[in-house]
Enzyme design. Structure first.
Site, short mmCIF file in Angstrom:
data_model
loop_
_atom_site.label_atom_id
_atom_site.label_comp_id
_atom_site.label_asym_id
_atom_site.label_seq_id
_atom_site.Cartn_x
_atom_site.Cartn_y
_atom_site.Cartn_z
N GLU A 1 -7.95 -12.97 5.70
CA GLU A 1 -6.80 -12.34 6.65
C GLU A 1 -7.41 -12.46 8.02
O GLU A 1 -7.25 -12.96 9.15
CB GLU A 1 -6.29 -11.11 6.18
N HIS B 1 0.82 -1.32 0.00
CA HIS B 1 0.12 0.11 -0.07
C HIS B 1 1.07 1.17 -0.04
O HIS B 1 1.61 1.47 0.86
CB HIS B 1 -0.96 -0.17 1.18
N ASP C 1 2.38 -3.15 4.28
CA ASP C 1 2.78 -1.67 4.95
C ASP C 1 4.07 -1.59 5.83
O ASP C 1 3.81 -1.78 6.90
CB ASP C 1 1.77 -1.23 5.97
ZN LIG Z 1 -3.12 -5.14 2.40
#
Ligand SMILES: [Zn+2]
Length: 329
Positions: A190, A11, A268
């Site tokens: 997730e 991201h 991230d």
């Molecule tokens: Zn992601």
């Protein structure tokens, strides 16, 4: 020399180097030090993570900031040895900073071109809709991706809180993106379990799943992933930092052994104390060959066929120099 790397799931806003956050915060007169610990961001629990993420993303105010960010992030990935990276871009986050979405995409693309010129990395952009911003917002993101006329935008995805809404709610948005010829991916499996992966494949027809690691909870879903050739964008460092799996229990190897196409990415990086080299190093401790991981990433990349062939040739040449065994799928 190491094998060339590739990344499918990073991201853009979530990859902002801490040094850049400090500079932007100083310029804007915003206190940010409480969210920083060394070279990474400090947060507590998933809600704390999302809050800190939004604070960091909100530091970006001008198109120039996004250009510099894309260049910095891709430059860093290239220095670690990557030949290809896809950045996930979120027009909704830009809009919240008061930026026109097309100016945002143009600025990110300019930064990506600059990184290609300076560091030789090939990059593409996947526009994401944010699930917890609602169906309308995700459809608007899909329309933007479909009509942006920005050649580096080659994918559309679904991000945000996976526990909000059902996959089928977003089928129309994915139809818009599919009709525009974009590659399709969605976060699933997730925080929600294997059933969410199944549901996402049924409803959205994606070729890749962001994370997807909890598919391992249901053998039938794992078999389906393998049978249908779906590629998982696995982010082990993210999974460990968010408590989805411990390093010891992480299913990367089990999924690979079950015949699922796996790749590794950072998600991230400064939020999770990771980078692409560390993700590949983790995979290696699990007995996964870096050349195989990069090949699977390039095979699943949202690029035109000549670009894919050029990247595969680059990888094959490097593998030859490394004395790696010939291609195995
Ligand atoms: Zn992601």
């Amino acid at each position: 020399m190491t094998a060339p790397l590739a990344e499918l799931h990073c991201h853009l806003e979530g990859a902002m180097p801490v040094a850049m956050a400090r500079e932007l915060a100083a310029r804007e007169g915003i206190a940010i030090e409480d969210a920083i610990a060394g070279e990474r961001y400090r947060w507590n629990g998933f809600t704390g993570f999302l809050e800190t993420y939004d604070r960091i993303a909100a530091l970006l105010r001008r198109p120039e900031d996004y250009r510099a960010l894309a260049h910095a992030v891709l430059g860093s990935i290239a220095r670690q040895g990557a030949i290809y990276a896809e950045l996930t871009v979120s027009p909704d986050h830009a809009r919240r900073s008061g930026l026109d979405p097309l100016a945002y995409l143009g600025a990110v693309a300019a930064g990506a071109h600059e990184a290609e010129r300076r560091h030789g990395i090939t990059a593409r952009l996947t526009v994401v809709g944010v699930r917890h911003f609602g169906v309308e917002a995700v459809e608007a993101a899909a329309r933007l991706a479909a009509t942006a006329a920005e050649p580096l935008v080659t994918g559309f995805g679904l991000a945000g809180d996976e526990r909000v809404g059902r996959a089928a709610d977003f089928a129309h948005a994915f139809g818009i993106a599919r009709d525009a010829g974009l590659g399709l991916t969605a976060h699933a499996g997730e925080f929600a379990g294997a059933a969410a992966v199944d549901e996402t494949l049924d409803a959205l027809g994606v070729s890749r799943i962001g994370h997807g690691v909890r598919a391992v909870e249901d053998r039938r879903v794992v078999e389906r992933l393998a049978r249908e050739g779906v590629t998982l964008e696995v982010c082990p460092g993210s999974n460990v930092a968010l408590g989805v799996f411990s390093p010891e229990d992480h299913p990367l190897r089990a999924l690979r052994e079950a015949g699922v196409r796996v790749t590794v990415s950072t998600d991230d990086p400064p939020f999770f104390g990771t980078d692409l080299a560390a993700e590949y190093a983790f995979a290696r401790t699990r007995g996964l060959d870096p050349v195989m991981l990069t090949r699977q990433a390039i095979e699943a990349a949202f690029v035109d066929e000549p670009t894919r062939q050029r990247l595969l040739e680059k990888l094959a040449l490097a593998a030859l120099r490394l004395g790696a065994p010939p291609a195995t799928r």
